[in-house]
Design a protein around this motif. Structure first.
Motif, PDB file in Angstrom:
ATOM      1  N   ARG A 218       0.799  -1.217   0.000  1.00 53.12           N
ATOM      2  CA  ARG A 218       0.000   0.000   0.000  1.00 53.12           C
ATOM      3  C   ARG A 218       0.839   1.277   0.000  1.00 53.12           C
ATOM      4  O   ARG A 218       0.634   2.166  -0.829  1.00 53.12           O
ATOM      5  CB  ARG A 218      -0.892  -0.054   1.236  1.00 53.12           C
ATOM      6  N   GLU A 219       1.780   1.302   0.916  1.00 59.72           N
ATOM      7  CA  GLU A 219       2.570   2.523   1.098  1.00 59.72           C
ATOM      8  C   GLU A 219       3.272   2.941  -0.198  1.00 59.72           C
ATOM      9  O   GLU A 219       3.253   4.102  -0.591  1.00 59.72           O
ATOM     10  CB  GLU A 219       3.628   2.274   2.202  1.00 59.72           C
ATOM     11  N   GLY A 220       3.867   1.968  -0.875  1.00 60.27           N
ATOM     12  CA  GLY A 220       4.682   2.308  -2.040  1.00 60.27           C
ATOM     13  C   GLY A 220       3.932   2.406  -3.345  1.00 60.27           C
ATOM     14  O   GLY A 220       4.529   2.729  -4.373  1.00 60.27           O
ATOM     15  N   SER A 221       2.636   2.156  -3.321  1.00 59.94           N
ATOM     16  CA  SER A 221       1.909   2.096  -4.582  1.00 59.94           C
ATOM     17  C   SER A 221       1.361   3.462  -4.990  1.00 59.94           C
ATOM     18  O   SER A 221       0.756   4.151  -4.164  1.00 59.94           O
ATOM     19  CB  SER A 221       0.746   1.105  -4.472  1.00 59.94           C
ATOM     20  N   PRO A 222       1.554   3.848  -6.257  1.00 59.33           N
ATOM     21  CA  PRO A 222       1.043   5.149  -6.697  1.00 59.33           C
ATOM     22  C   PRO A 222      -0.466   5.166  -6.944  1.00 59.33           C
ATOM     23  O   PRO A 222      -1.032   6.236  -7.180  1.00 59.33           O
ATOM     24  CB  PRO A 222       1.796   5.384  -8.014  1.00 59.33           C
ATOM     25  N   VAL A 223      -1.102   4.012  -6.928  1.00 57.12           N
ATOM     26  CA  VAL A 223      -2.572   3.956  -7.107  1.00 57.12           C
ATOM     27  C   VAL A 223      -3.137   2.968  -6.094  1.00 57.12           C
ATOM     28  O   VAL A 223      -2.416   2.126  -5.559  1.00 57.12           O
ATOM     29  CB  VAL A 223      -2.966   3.507  -8.540  1.00 57.12           C
ATOM     30  N   PRO A 224      -4.444   3.053  -5.838  1.00 59.50           N
ATOM     31  CA  PRO A 224      -5.048   2.108  -4.893  1.00 59.50           C
ATOM     32  C   PRO A 224      -5.001   0.675  -5.424  1.00 59.50           C
ATOM     33  O   PRO A 224      -5.108   0.444  -6.614  1.00 59.50           O
ATOM     34  CB  PRO A 224      -6.492   2.605  -4.734  1.00 59.50           C
ATOM     35  N   LEU A 225      -4.856  -0.274  -4.484  1.00 62.13           N
ATOM     36  CA  LEU A 225      -4.806  -1.702  -4.811  1.00 62.13           C
ATOM     37  C   LEU A 225      -6.050  -2.384  -4.258  1.00 62.13           C
ATOM     38  O   LEU A 225      -6.512  -2.044  -3.162  1.00 62.13           O
ATOM     39  CB  LEU A 225      -3.550  -2.321  -4.192  1.00 62.13           C
ATOM     40  N   LEU A 226      -6.568  -3.347  -4.987  1.00 64.90           N
ATOM     41  CA  LEU A 226      -7.801  -4.016  -4.582  1.00 64.90           C
ATOM     42  C   LEU A 226      -7.528  -5.479  -4.291  1.00 64.90           C
ATOM     43  O   LEU A 226      -7.040  -6.199  -5.168  1.00 64.90           O
ATOM     44  CB  LEU A 226      -8.858  -3.926  -5.687  1.00 64.90           C
ATOM     45  N   ASP A 227      -7.845  -5.900  -3.074  1.00 61.91           N
ATOM     46  CA  ASP A 227      -7.690  -7.289  -2.655  1.00 61.91           C
ATOM     47  C   ASP A 227      -9.021  -8.014  -2.847  1.00 61.91           C
ATOM     48  O   ASP A 227     -10.068  -7.546  -2.375  1.00 61.91           O
ATOM     49  CB  ASP A 227      -7.261  -7.314  -1.184  1.00 61.91           C
ATOM     50  N   GLY A 228      -8.988  -9.161  -3.524  1.00 60.56           N
ATOM     51  CA  GLY A 228     -10.224  -9.862  -3.861  1.00 60.56           C
ATOM     52  C   GLY A 228     -11.058 -10.280  -2.671  1.00 60.56           C
ATOM     53  O   GLY A 228     -12.281 -10.095  -2.663  1.00 60.56           O
ATOM     54  N   MET A 229     -10.430 -10.852  -1.654  1.00 65.57           N
ATOM     55  CA  MET A 229     -11.225 -11.322  -0.517  1.00 65.57           C
ATOM     56  C   MET A 229     -11.840 -10.146   0.234  1.00 65.57           C
ATOM     57  O   MET A 229     -13.006 -10.196   0.627  1.00 65.57           O
ATOM     58  CB  MET A 229     -10.357 -12.174   0.423  1.00 65.57           C
ATOM     59  N   ALA A 230     -11.056  -9.083   0.428  1.00 63.39           N
ATOM     60  CA  ALA A 230     -11.597  -7.918   1.144  1.00 63.39           C
ATOM     61  C   ALA A 230     -12.776  -7.328   0.363  1.00 63.39           C
ATOM     62  O   ALA A 230     -13.842  -7.046   0.924  1.00 63.39           O
ATOM     63  CB  ALA A 230     -10.504  -6.869   1.344  1.00 63.39           C
ATOM     64  N   CYS A 231     -12.592  -7.152  -0.935  1.00 62.28           N
ATOM     65  CA  CYS A 231     -13.685  -6.603  -1.753  1.00 62.28           C
ATOM     66  C   CYS A 231     -14.879  -7.552  -1.762  1.00 62.28           C
ATOM     67  O   CYS A 231     -16.034  -7.126  -1.689  1.00 62.28           O
ATOM     68  CB  CYS A 231     -13.198  -6.354  -3.187  1.00 62.28           C
ATOM     69  N   GLY A 232     -14.601  -8.848  -1.865  1.00 62.38           N
ATOM     70  CA  GLY A 232     -15.688  -9.817  -1.921  1.00 62.38           C
ATOM     71  C   GLY A 232     -16.542  -9.760  -0.666  1.00 62.38           C
ATOM     72  O   GLY A 232     -17.784  -9.759  -0.725  1.00 62.38           O
ATOM     73  N   VAL A 233     -15.900  -9.711   0.475  1.00 63.15           N
ATOM     74  CA  VAL A 233     -16.655  -9.692   1.731  1.00 63.15           C
ATOM     75  C   VAL A 233     -17.466  -8.406   1.860  1.00 63.15           C
ATOM     76  O   VAL A 233     -18.650  -8.433   2.218  1.00 63.15           O
ATOM     77  CB  VAL A 233     -15.685  -9.865   2.921  1.00 63.15           C
ATOM     78  N   ARG A 234     -16.842  -7.261   1.539  1.00 64.05           N
ATOM     79  CA  ARG A 234     -17.571  -5.994   1.694  1.00 64.05           C
ATOM     80  C   ARG A 234     -18.701  -5.869   0.680  1.00 64.05           C
ATOM     81  O   ARG A 234     -19.756  -5.292   0.973  1.00 64.05           O
ATOM     82  CB  ARG A 234     -16.581  -4.828   1.573  1.00 64.05           C
ATOM     83  N   MET A 235     -18.499  -6.378  -0.533  1.00 63.76           N
ATOM     84  CA  MET A 235     -19.578  -6.347  -1.516  1.00 63.76           C
ATOM     85  C   MET A 235     -20.713  -7.292  -1.096  1.00 63.76           C
ATOM     86  O   MET A 235     -21.886  -6.988  -1.269  1.00 63.76           O
ATOM     87  CB  MET A 235     -19.052  -6.747  -2.898  1.00 63.76           C
ATOM     88  N   ALA A 236     -20.352  -8.439  -0.548  1.00 65.77           N
ATOM     89  CA  ALA A 236     -21.382  -9.366  -0.073  1.00 65.77           C
ATOM     90  C   ALA A 236     -22.203  -8.720   1.047  1.00 65.77           C
ATOM     91  O   ALA A 236     -23.435  -8.809   1.068  1.00 65.77           O
ATOM     92  CB  ALA A 236     -20.730 -10.661   0.421  1.00 65.77           C
ATOM     93  N   GLU A 237     -21.518  -8.056   1.954  1.00 67.09           N
ATOM     94  CA  GLU A 237     -22.247  -7.348   3.034  1.00 67.09           C
ATOM     95  C   GLU A 237     -23.199  -6.304   2.452  1.00 67.09           C
ATOM     96  O   GLU A 237     -24.342  -6.167   2.893  1.00 67.09           O
ATOM     97  CB  GLU A 237     -21.267  -6.666   3.985  1.00 67.09           C
ATOM     98  N   ALA A 238     -22.724  -5.555   1.458  1.00 66.37           N
ATOM     99  CA  ALA A 238     -23.574  -4.518   0.857  1.00 66.37           C
ATOM    100  C   ALA A 238     -24.814  -5.144   0.221  1.00 66.37           C
ATOM    101  O   ALA A 238     -25.933  -4.653   0.371  1.00 66.37           O
ATOM    102  CB  ALA A 238     -22.770  -3.717  -0.169  1.00 66.37           C
TER     103      ALA A 238
END
Lengths: 247, 247, 247, 247, 247, 247
Positions: free
Chosen positions: B188-208
């Protein structure tokens, strides 16, 4: 968590309506902050008005930069969405975008029903690159005004639109436009496919993004601008262009 | 809220890894239920294995139908996603799908980095109709095994992949594959753009989606099947095909 | 030359019907080998059943690997076609794929007529990248069962579907689905454009491929897998995943 | 069965080369009839020459209408393919078209290698609606002339082109152009993916179509013309435009 | 400035009609030079005739190479447009192309109305890469002949076609085909959107290109050919293929 | 004929530069009217600034409605083009749009070279539906400022960009952005393909449209608005929204 519900037109009653729908949809503990532009069209019903309204909503957002955790654009055409993302240090979600993305998770193809013309929605879905997932668009012959005086007739007309979209292959249907906000519960029972409400989807998607804490882009088209000069803009907006604040 | 984290291969260690990432990403009060198929490939690394694995993950899901509030497919190719949606009475989200949809809300174009070949991801993004939003794919020359023994080298290689995607126009980058799960915080710290983790996104999208309570389709390709006969399938899966349960 | 006619559902009567159509279409000296999966849906009439059936047809093919010169998938959705190509050391052709490719050689655009819904065919043609050549799809309101009891009515309905596709710009029409297999001769006289039968096209395309003797891919997504472990699969299928046998 | 191998340029040596390749590829009992236009470019190496050559090849075909069972266009750009189909009472196949369609049955994506520029092939594949299945094009820096004097160097260059296409995701490679006709056997051993020769594919696809006996279109763009007047065309071509013959 | 109005069929009356429309639309001082091919179809009403006509119009253009400042193709299918550009040392514009490009400057989407079938126009717009800007096509049930005897009925039918295109989302409508040339003034008053006449647009676009003085391509597909041999072509055309003239 | 050359940023020097280029390109007798917005970004170098600038340029146009015969948007991103068309009673042309359309008439594919990033141009060409005609984009590593101090170096860098686009298949190259305005004559001699200057193309396309006198749309998205209320807009713009003036 504070979410700005940003209208793009200058009619406060619509802001209030959308903020109410947002509050009904939000998780416990989320504060909904309503916002109305200082200038611009009273109601956006043409591409011309939408282009003018971009300045107004960005002006509004600049006032809240750094003081909210996310923004939901409470306007059916998701006015100035990409620009808002570049401007703001927090996630920004469009209400129609959010409903379309939620629809993508419910089946191969979605339809969209709205009051009046559908061309601007067709363009919007195309701009989002989602045309191949769109089964069709139906414009119900109702104005928002007439819908207020004949809510039962409006619901019946929308339900017929949903039915024709389902016959055309829709696995879900997006309810497009602020005028259909809040209609989902009444239509739900009779609908053969799930219906997506823009404000509800927008709020829940915004919450999901806040939880994911995406880093802000430091390069590319979404990176914040710096050192940009301007004339005649509000102090807050001009400051963000100069890079004096936000981010 | 109970979310099934369903692996599509038979390696329980991968299930455990994904379930851990899901727990770390979930809202307070969400219970993560790990699931591993009874049969199928040990690891899915080809289209052939993915096709075989569809039966195994649907067999697994059938066991949980009616007992979970949502499913996240913990497999990089989102194995059998549409079929799972038709099978289950609750929302089903694919981990790569979810990361791509979250990326859509962060800018016009996203990239995807993974270990090994990228062709299957290119096809997947194409199947989702999102090719016009994809700026590029980078396959890092690392196996998941080597990444375990040289995590620092793997991170450096992924960071280089991210940099090359950003140079090619990516506004955000999806970390594709279970082997990259959990790598986001370190990058995260070194990345010039946001990074998307599949499991994190999957869980939050499922909650939504659970919060949005979409009605189940009663017609069309996503509607549950009824009265379908079969041979040699598990009692739970055969029952759902007959329409005896679920829904 | 031995061609395996591989059904993807477990109904032997459909296997026999397709094998008969294949024999009628084959060159002299070609032996048609019928095959039915050991497990899976009795009839595939949904995407869910199609996803489950992939395992069954691949299990069936594994039994014949090395003992046939080509495979024709005798199932309207060409179940697991790419996976079958990766699995088998010989050419594999889908019946709907073959009819579509033959149609491409007859004019700019083709239509497709079938019994029931058309959405799965629309997706299949899209997956094959042929959507721009498809003039339209017509789903005739007939079940395969009713077609058996009213063959004359079924033919009339299909002929009307063909006529409407021709009015919409079709230069030829694919007869989609096993239930329309063998109907071409009876419709031929009255049709304003050529009609394509899936089994006939599949067999002739398979013969052409066998004659062309394409080498097997040694790299990329179509190359045979090696050293892959699995659990609970048939000995033949597990052996091919390990690379112990076949091509 | 008699198959006309129709060159589109006026160089008889190329006709003979292609007819030889066709004979080598044809089923036993198939008679290959070579044909060369009476007028037109000596060699087609530009879009301008290709446009001029359309008249010449249609003039040639008209001479053979009713006297052959199928036509293979022995020209890399498949000159006047749709017009030839409308003109002739028998199947017409283009050599590049046939190789592309055969390639579609070997995996998700194919590449194409040729001598010189690739732009005309890119356009041709696009016209066939197959761009999404094309992984890439490679133009080897060799003229047909130099290939004749340095066949070993030409083969090595083509093999390198194939390798780079495979690295870019090709599951098979079409050998484009008459100058590569007959090179497949020599390249076969060393190629990591199957190679498709246009004349071989053209002949086998033509045979398959003859066996399928597609009816001739009676309406739409592929239906034969009738009652059309003209000036200065050959008696045979003018007669077919009037509808006096063929069909 | 001299502009060649080049017909692609051999009917001089149509050449005269188009030249008249061109003169009416041209700037003061522009000389319109009418041209009719020496051979080919009397009227182009099929793809077959269009393919044959390419040679005739290129033969005609070769006669005028170096003696005109621009060419407008006075044929609805813009016969041999790219080849003509490669052949001629001056700008070449197609009448339908020009109308479509003018339409692009009047709003997001245009429609097209013509007499008879629309398939060839659909293909033409697709070849130009403009399909996403095309809202629809309407083929009025009138032959050019019947339009001459019933001009009032023809205008009414075209006006109805325009109305249905506007209902389908057209912001402007292209009048396709020579038979509709000159109808714009009579329809203008009653039309809810602007109408585009091919000859008028062609002439004005040709004038604009002449004013912009684009350099001739010296490499790539549009560069003039040199040293090409041929047989049986006119001296002028053969000379241009050899590179003896023009440029 | 009076043509408004409308800048979208507030830097008068750029307005003057573009007006000069327009005067050099215009037909005799055409009066060029320069216009600069009253407020907005000093220079548009991001999507954010472009969105804000839409209001400013529409405000500027409203002042001139009814007093000019055409408008050319003198801004590389053609800011608010569709909205300007809906607003104004006369033709409106974007400088980049005009160059792209002129390029379409010079060959199958065009490239685009500019200073800095190319992503906004890629999006613009995509929005115009012309992506399939675009061979590539090259962003030269020069700022407009540095180009002013090193014009020779800038020209050399642009020429190299043109060369690389030609190698990639471009038949012509659009010079994108105001900073390249006027560079065409100096580059012309050495360029292997024609170059298109936005201001020159814009002025000539505007003249062509004025000559064609397209009627104003009376329905659909391009029709003028009427009866729309607003707040805080200039009297001229507010009046046009109400329908009090213009058209």
């Amino acid at each position: 968590m504070r979410i700005l519900v940003a209208n793009a037109n200058t009619t406060e009653a619509i802001t209030a309506l959308c903020a109410g729908a947002a509050r009904a949809a939000a998780s416990p503990g989320v504060e909904i902050v309503p916002g109305t532009p200082r200038f611009g069209p009273a109601v956006i019903s043409s591409g011309l008005e939408n282009a003018i309204a971009a300045h107004g909503i960005l002006d509004l957002l600049a006032e809240h930069a750094g003081r909210v955790d996310a923004v939901v654009l409470a306007v059916s055409l998701d006015t100035a969405l990409d620009a808002a993302r570049q401007l703001m240090p927090c996630p920004v979600v469009g209400m129609t975008e959010a409903a379309c993305l939620a629809a993508l998770m419910l089946g191969p193809r979605f339809g969209l029903v709205t009051f009046g013309g559908t061309e601007s929605y067709r363009q919007l879905v195309g701009k989002y690159g989602l045309s191949s997932r769109l089964s069709g668009l139906v414009g119900v012959d109702f104005t928002p005004q007439r819908a207020l005086s004949d809510p039962e007739g409006a619901r019946r007309a929308v339900a017929e639109g949903v039915a024709s979209l389902v016959a055309g292959g829709a696995d879900s249907v997006v309810l497009g436009g602020a005028a259909l906000a809040g209609m989902e519960p009444a239509l739900r029972e009779g609908s053969p496919v799930p219906l997506l409400d823009g404000m509800a989807c927008g709020v829940r998607m915004a919450e999901a993004l806040v939880a994911l804490r995406p880093a802000r882009a430091r390069s590319g088209p979404m990176a914040p601008v710096r050192g940009r000069e301007s004339a005649g803009l509000s102090p807050a907006l001009a400051a963000l262009l100069r890079g004096d604040a936000g981010g």
